[in-house]
Write a protein that holds these residues in place. Structure first.
Motif, short mmCIF file in Angstrom:
data_model
loop_
_atom_site.label_atom_id
_atom_site.label_comp_id
_atom_site.label_asym_id
_atom_site.label_seq_id
_atom_site.Cartn_x
_atom_site.Cartn_y
_atom_site.Cartn_z
N ASP A 29 0.83 -1.22 0.00
CA ASP A 29 0.00 0.00 0.00
C ASP A 29 0.86 1.26 0.00
OD1 ASP A 29 -2.77 -1.22 2.05
OD2 ASP A 29 -2.26 -1.47 -0.07
N SER A 30 2.10 1.13 0.43
CA SER A 30 2.99 2.30 0.49
C SER A 30 3.61 2.64 -0.86
CB SER A 30 4.10 2.06 1.51
OG SER A 30 4.96 1.02 1.07
N MET A 31 3.48 1.74 -1.82
CA MET A 31 4.16 1.94 -3.11
C MET A 31 3.33 2.82 -4.03
SD MET A 31 6.06 -1.57 -4.03
CE MET A 31 4.57 -2.56 -4.18
N ASN A 32 4.03 3.68 -4.76
CA ASN A 32 3.38 4.52 -5.76
C ASN A 32 3.76 4.14 -7.18
OD1 ASN A 32 1.52 6.81 -5.05
ND2 ASN A 32 3.10 7.13 -3.50
N VAL A 33 4.99 3.69 -7.36
CA VAL A 33 5.47 3.39 -8.71
C VAL A 33 6.27 2.10 -8.67
CG1 VAL A 33 6.94 4.16 -10.62
CG2 VAL A 33 5.60 5.83 -9.33
N MET A 34 6.07 1.27 -9.68
CA MET A 34 6.93 0.11 -9.88
C MET A 34 7.60 0.25 -11.25
SD MET A 34 6.18 -3.95 -9.74
CE MET A 34 6.27 -4.05 -7.95
N ARG A 54 -1.41 2.55 -8.80
CA ARG A 54 -2.88 2.56 -8.74
C ARG A 54 -3.53 2.96 -10.06
NH1 ARG A 54 -0.48 4.19 -4.40
NH2 ARG A 54 -0.92 3.22 -2.39
N SER A 55 -3.00 3.98 -10.71
CA SER A 55 -3.66 4.48 -11.92
C SER A 55 -3.31 3.68 -13.16
CB SER A 55 -3.29 5.95 -12.16
OG SER A 55 -1.91 6.05 -12.55
N GLY A 56 -2.14 3.02 -13.14
CA GLY A 56 -1.72 2.26 -14.31
C GLY A 56 -1.06 3.09 -15.40
N VAL A 57 -0.84 4.37 -15.17
CA VAL A 57 -0.15 5.21 -16.16
C VAL A 57 1.28 4.71 -16.31
CG1 VAL A 57 0.62 7.55 -16.69
CG2 VAL A 57 -1.62 7.18 -15.63
N ARG A 72 -0.08 -4.38 -15.18
CA ARG A 72 -0.29 -4.72 -13.77
C ARG A 72 -1.45 -5.69 -13.60
NH1 ARG A 72 -3.82 0.33 -11.38
NH2 ARG A 72 -5.20 0.54 -13.16
N ASP A 73 -1.36 -6.44 -12.52
CA ASP A 73 -2.46 -7.29 -12.06
C ASP A 73 -2.58 -7.01 -10.57
OD1 ASP A 73 -4.05 -9.29 -11.01
OD2 ASP A 73 -3.32 -10.82 -12.40
N ASN A 74 -3.50 -6.13 -10.21
CA ASN A 74 -3.61 -5.70 -8.81
C ASN A 74 -4.13 -6.80 -7.90
OD1 ASN A 74 -2.56 -3.18 -9.21
ND2 ASN A 74 -4.53 -2.16 -9.42
N VAL A 75 -4.84 -7.75 -8.47
CA VAL A 75 -5.35 -8.84 -7.64
C VAL A 75 -4.21 -9.73 -7.18
CG1 VAL A 75 -6.81 -10.89 -7.62
CG2 VAL A 75 -7.60 -8.80 -8.76
N LYS A 76 -3.28 -9.99 -8.10
CA LYS A 76 -2.15 -10.86 -7.77
C LYS A 76 -0.93 -10.08 -7.31
CE LYS A 76 -3.49 -14.42 -11.12
NZ LYS A 76 -3.07 -15.18 -12.31
#
Length: 125
Positions: A29-34, A54-57, A72-76
């Protein structure tokens, strides 16, 4: 703390494709960018692509635009890098990285807080 684990590297012929995955665990939850970086022997670590958590940009280095796709796959809690039309000069260790600071156009490795162990990608000619 955040843990990042890469998978999917290997050997491919020039013009081929590989798909890298980065599994994130811990305080995601602390991450903004990967992002994905790569480092060839004797060279500096360079930025490849990034995605806002979060936004996927997304953002890419010019040399991979149109060939690589970060998704991204936010579920996994997975972030993947699909690499097509690979070139021998892209042989490197590829690293997954994440940062709590926002901004997908920040390319310096020093701005990233967490790193995976790296995975080898070899492109033969």
């Amino acid at each position: 703390q955040v843990q990042l684990v890469e998978s999917g590297g290997g050997l491919v012929q020039a013009g081929g494709s590989l798909r890298l995955s980065c599994a994130a665990s811990g305080q995601t939850d602390s991450m903004n960018v990967m992002a994905w970086f790569r480092q060839a022997p004797g060279k500096e670590r360079e930025f490849v692509a990034a995605i806002a958590w979060r936004s996927g940009v997304t953002s890419y280095v010019d040399s991979v635009k149109g060939r690589f796709t970060i998704s991204r796959d936010n579920v996994k809690n997975l972030r993947t890098l699909q690499m097509n039309s690979l070139k021998p000069e892209e042989t490197a260790i590829y690293y997954c990285a994440a940062k709590t600071r926002a901004g997908i156009y920040e390319y310096r490795p020093g701005l990233y807080d967490y790193w995976g162990q790296g995975i080898q990608v070899t492109v033969s000619s």
